[in-house]
Design a protein around this motif. Structure first.
Motif, PDB file in Angstrom:
ATOM      1  N   GLY A 115       0.838  -1.201   0.000  1.00 53.01           N
ATOM      2  CA  GLY A 115       0.000   0.000   0.000  1.00 53.01           C
ATOM      3  C   GLY A 115       0.870   1.247   0.000  1.00 53.01           C
ATOM      4  O   GLY A 115       0.557   2.245  -0.639  1.00 53.01           O
ATOM      5  N   ASN A 119       0.605   4.213  -2.921  1.00 54.15           N
ATOM      6  CA  ASN A 119       0.366   5.642  -2.661  1.00 54.15           C
ATOM      7  C   ASN A 119       1.514   6.501  -3.184  1.00 54.15           C
ATOM      8  O   ASN A 119       1.314   7.488  -3.895  1.00 54.15           O
ATOM      9  CB  ASN A 119       0.244   5.902  -1.152  1.00 54.15           C
ATOM     10  N   HIS A 217      -7.410   1.118   5.439  1.00 56.07           N
ATOM     11  CA  HIS A 217      -7.941   0.523   6.678  1.00 56.07           C
ATOM     12  C   HIS A 217      -9.413   0.143   6.550  1.00 56.07           C
ATOM     13  O   HIS A 217     -10.034  -0.271   7.531  1.00 56.07           O
ATOM     14  CB  HIS A 217      -7.731   1.473   7.866  1.00 56.07           C
ATOM     15  N   GLY A 254       0.738  -6.493  -0.299  1.00 53.85           N
ATOM     16  CA  GLY A 254       0.595  -5.855  -1.606  1.00 53.85           C
ATOM     17  C   GLY A 254      -0.316  -4.656  -1.512  1.00 53.85           C
ATOM     18  O   GLY A 254      -1.014  -4.474  -0.503  1.00 53.85           O
TER      19      GLY A 254
HETATM   20  N1  PLP Z   1      -2.115   4.095   3.916  1.00 57.59           N
HETATM   21  C1  PLP Z   1      -2.412   4.097   5.226  1.00 57.59           C
HETATM   22  C2  PLP Z   1      -3.478   5.027   5.706  1.00 57.59           C
HETATM   23  C3  PLP Z   1      -1.751   3.236   6.119  1.00 57.59           C
HETATM   24  O1  PLP Z   1      -2.040   3.257   7.425  1.00 57.59           O
HETATM   25  C4  PLP Z   1      -0.756   2.370   5.612  1.00 57.59           C
HETATM   26  C5  PLP Z   1       0.002   1.421   6.489  1.00 57.59           C
HETATM   27  O2  PLP Z   1       0.049   1.373   7.631  1.00 57.59           O
HETATM   28  C6  PLP Z   1      -0.477   2.407   4.250  1.00 57.59           C
HETATM   29  C7  PLP Z   1      -1.166   3.271   3.435  1.00 57.59           C
HETATM   30  C8  PLP Z   1       0.557   1.499   3.668  1.00 57.59           C
HETATM   31  O3  PLP Z   1       0.004   0.232   3.396  1.00 57.59           O
HETATM   32  P1  PLP Z   1       0.931  -1.056   3.441  1.00 57.59           P
HETATM   33  O4  PLP Z   1       1.081  -1.444   4.865  1.00 57.59           O
HETATM   34  O5  PLP Z   1       0.221  -2.070   2.607  1.00 57.59           O
HETATM   35  O6  PLP Z   1       2.235  -0.654   2.835  1.00 57.59           O
END
Ligand code: PLP
Length: 405
Positions: A115, A119, A217, A254
């Motif tokens: 994630g 982003n 989330h 992922g």
């Molecule tokens: N976006 C938010 C709001 C998050 O809290 C997180 C991770 O904690 C992410 C993106 C990143 O996601 P990922 O853990 O899959 O890298």
């Protein structure tokens, strides 16, 4: 010759003196036993109950997920063997992208390593490649969005958290010919509050902006098929890009975006974070796919999870432990002091076998240090009772403030 070790140690000492040096707890998750786990420390092994995981629905040990992963491992082997561009796009990746597009009712989807990467990559690509771009970012956005926006090197405007008036003002100050991108989250990960998505979309329509929504989330957790808050509120078609993770409620790893064919093709073609890295292993892709498929048709986990969250909140209320009363599933217990926060977390672990990671600056603003409790549907009523009793004891031992029951 510069003494780099000394410089590094000085920086670490500063972190320690501010009470925000991060200590990672070494866990051994045991499949089928979660949220129970073993903690390894100084050569000793101790049983703990995990109360701060994002495997909210226990999908990391769900039989459908495990079966799909075993099959994929035997079928595909270990890794993807290449970047998506060069031999790493397997049938499993394409199938999962189709499944995600369907989950969010979009034309297409694109997978990333996490994630965080989705982003970072997408926002930096949009900001850098769209004509005369300006990114309007909610002040509470996650580090991955902030880094992506910074890297875009386009104009950025930070609007006050969830403040529609401020967003309106900032939008009205943008040039008519600018490509405006409103970036925000549905559920904010540290406070657990929810954005006014519909009103933000109204403003986007009025000012001709695109909307970029992080549902990290919320995916798997909300909406009749686990499509997130936008699905729950019937707003998916109003969001230009929905971003999510496969590493939290879906229990794997992922990240992804779901959007129109044109936008996914644009990001696929122009973003280095998508192109120049090895594709996710097919075994992980298969596990995430099975998880999404299961949660699209099963609400049992979501219902059980909501029940557990309600129980935790009401037990904390009974004993006057202060927590943010948000409409979501994250229960932040506010301690307001980094040293006390770490002390309570350590004591929970050592004395009671309860693991809740302390959350300090810069993850949250100074003075709002907290224990971020995340109930899961695999916690039992007895686990909740024990958590409440333990917190009750510690609150008394540490003379921490309570709120009226
Ligand atoms: N976006 C938010 C709001 C998050 O809290 C997180 C991770 O904690 C992410 C993106 C990143 O996601 P990922 O853990 O899959 O890298």
């Amino acid at each position: 010759m510069t003494d780099f070790d000394a410089l590094a140690s000085q920086a670490l000492d500063r972190l320690r003196s501010e009470g925000r040096y991060r200590v990672f707890i070494e866990l051994e998750r045991s499949c089928g036993q979660f949220p129970k786990a073993q903690m390894h420390r100084n050569g000793l092994v101790k049983p703990v109950t995990v109360w701060c995981s994002n495997d909210y629905l226990g999908m990391g040990q769900h039989p459908d997920v495990l079966e799909a992963m075993h099959k994929a491992l035997d079928h595909y082997g270990a890794g993807a063997g290449g970047t998506r561009n060069i031999s790493g796009t397997t049938h499993a990746h394409v199938n999962l992208e189709n499944e995600i597009a369907d989950l969010h009712d979009k034309e297409a989807a694109l997978l990333f390593s996490s994630g965080y990467v989705s982003n970072w990559t997408t926002l930096s690509c949009l900001g850098a490649e769209l004509e005369n771009a300006v990114i309007l970012s909610d002040a509470g956005n996650h580090a991955s969005m902030i880094e992506g926006i910074r890297h875009a090197r386009c104009e950025k405007l930070i609007w006050r958290h969830n403040d529609l008036d401020d967003l309106r003002t900032k939008l009205s100050e943008c040039g008519k010919d600018q490509s405006k991108i409103i970036a925000f989250e549905s559920i904010y990960s540290m406070d657990g509050d929810i954005a006014p998505i519909s009103e933000i979309c109204d403003l986007a329509d009025k000012y001709g902006a695109m909307t970029y929504l992080d549902e990290v989330h919320a995916v798997g957790m909300y909406g009749p098929r686990g499509g997130g808050i936008a699905e729950q509120e019937g707003l998916m078609d109003r969001i230009t890009i929905i971003e999510g993770t496969l590493g939290k409620a879906f229990g794997a790893m992922g990240g992804y975006i779901a959007a129109s064919t044109a936008i996914c093709d644009f990001v696929r073609s122009l973003s280095s974070g998508f192109i120049f890295t090895t594709a996710l292993p097919p075994v992980v892709v298969a596990g995430a796919h099975a998880s999404i498929k299961h949660l699209k048709v099963s609400s049992n986990e979501r219902l059980e999870h909501k029940k557990r969250v309600r129980e935790v909140r009401s037990k904390l209320d009974l004993i006057g432990i202060p927590h943010l009363n948000n409409p979501g599933h994250i229960v932040p217990v506010i301690v307001k002091d980094p040293v006390k926060c770490k002390f309570v977390s350590d004591a929970l672990l050592e004395q009671y076998g309860i693991y809740i990671q302390p959350i300090n600056y810069p993850t949250v603003p100074r003075g709002t240090e907290r224990l971020r409790i995340t109930p899961s549907c695999v916690h039992s009523e007895a686990d909740v009772e024990y958590l409440a009793q333990s917190l009750n004891d510690l609150w008394s031992q540490c003379a921490l403030a309570r709120v009226a029951a």
